[in-house]
Design an enzyme around this catalytic site. Sequence first.
Site, short mmCIF file in Angstrom:
data_model
loop_
_atom_site.label_atom_id
_atom_site.label_comp_id
_atom_site.label_asym_id
_atom_site.label_seq_id
_atom_site.Cartn_x
_atom_site.Cartn_y
_atom_site.Cartn_z
N ARG A 138 0.81 -1.22 0.00
CA ARG A 138 0.00 0.00 0.00
C ARG A 138 0.85 1.27 0.00
O ARG A 138 0.36 2.33 0.39
CB ARG A 138 -0.91 0.00 1.23
CG ARG A 138 -1.83 -1.22 1.31
CD ARG A 138 -2.57 -1.26 2.62
NE ARG A 138 -3.50 -2.40 2.69
CZ ARG A 138 -4.22 -2.71 3.76
NH1 ARG A 138 -4.13 -1.95 4.85
NH2 ARG A 138 -5.02 -3.75 3.74
N CYS A 157 0.26 15.17 -15.03
CA CYS A 157 0.56 14.16 -16.06
C CYS A 157 1.13 12.91 -15.38
O CYS A 157 0.56 11.83 -15.49
CB CYS A 157 1.55 14.73 -17.07
SG CYS A 157 0.90 16.10 -18.03
N ASP A 186 4.34 13.86 -23.58
CA ASP A 186 4.99 14.40 -24.77
C ASP A 186 6.36 13.73 -24.84
O ASP A 186 7.27 14.08 -24.09
CB ASP A 186 5.09 15.92 -24.60
CG ASP A 186 5.84 16.61 -25.73
OD1 ASP A 186 6.57 15.95 -26.47
OD2 ASP A 186 5.69 17.84 -25.85
#
Length: 282
Positions: A138, A157, A186
């Site tokens: 966890r 992101c 990207d």
Amino acid sequence: MSYADQVFISMCEDILENGTSTEGEKVRPHWPDGEPAYTIKQFGVVNRYDLSKEFPALTLRKTYIKSAIDELLWIWQKKSNNVNDLKSHIWDEWADEDGSIGKAYGYQMGVKHQYKEGMMDQVDRVIYDLKHNPYSRRIMTNIYVHQDLHEMNLYPCAYSVTFNVTKKPGHDKLTLNAILNQRSQDILAANNWNVVQYAALVYMMAQVCDMEPGELVHVIADAHIYDRHIPIIKEMIKRETYPAPKVTLNPEVKDFYEFTTDDFKIEDYQAGEQIKDIPIAI
């Protein structure tokens, strides 16, 4: 060549040859001149790096390792959401007049949560568990907090890291592994930048928790090359490659909050010519 070069070249070739184009579709990103920023994308890219063998820096072109680590420390150590606390200017586009990017990235790492053991933020919880319960399944962070998305100037992101501890036969120390989950990337502008950052994070966490670095697994849901980056990528992946640089940590640092970029020693980093003025979709 470095293993990071092998991974990068293979990934780019696969995206270019087998990816899906978004040209003509409704897309959010655009170029500074206002034109839509289309991509060739691949879904569900998974790359693995064995950090016990080498540091995963590209040699096709140079990654500014210390600048990447500075941003990582801005998020994980300073827990800041203000670009004035960051040496580079990569976040300036998303900052308001006061320098804030809203309730994003470092802000979320600094929010304290109630646990059985007391109030802790996500970074301190990771360190606590690695030291006290290393085999827990966890040990993870998540900064994609839906209730705060409307107050983020950019949705995260790279949004989640899961740490997992193993033990190699014959080794005295435990091995620290990590999975970096990224919703979007990207590839030209950010791929190796993020890989270098989270490799460095594993190095630091392993050292302060008396472990050794293991694997970094990078999971990218939407791995894409922007239309204006395609010729740059095609030229770049044909370049000469070099062995990976040697990156080591100052062994004296035992507290995660004491690390600075100066504690990273980078040796023998040979790389191809830098690519300047890469257009960035916004």
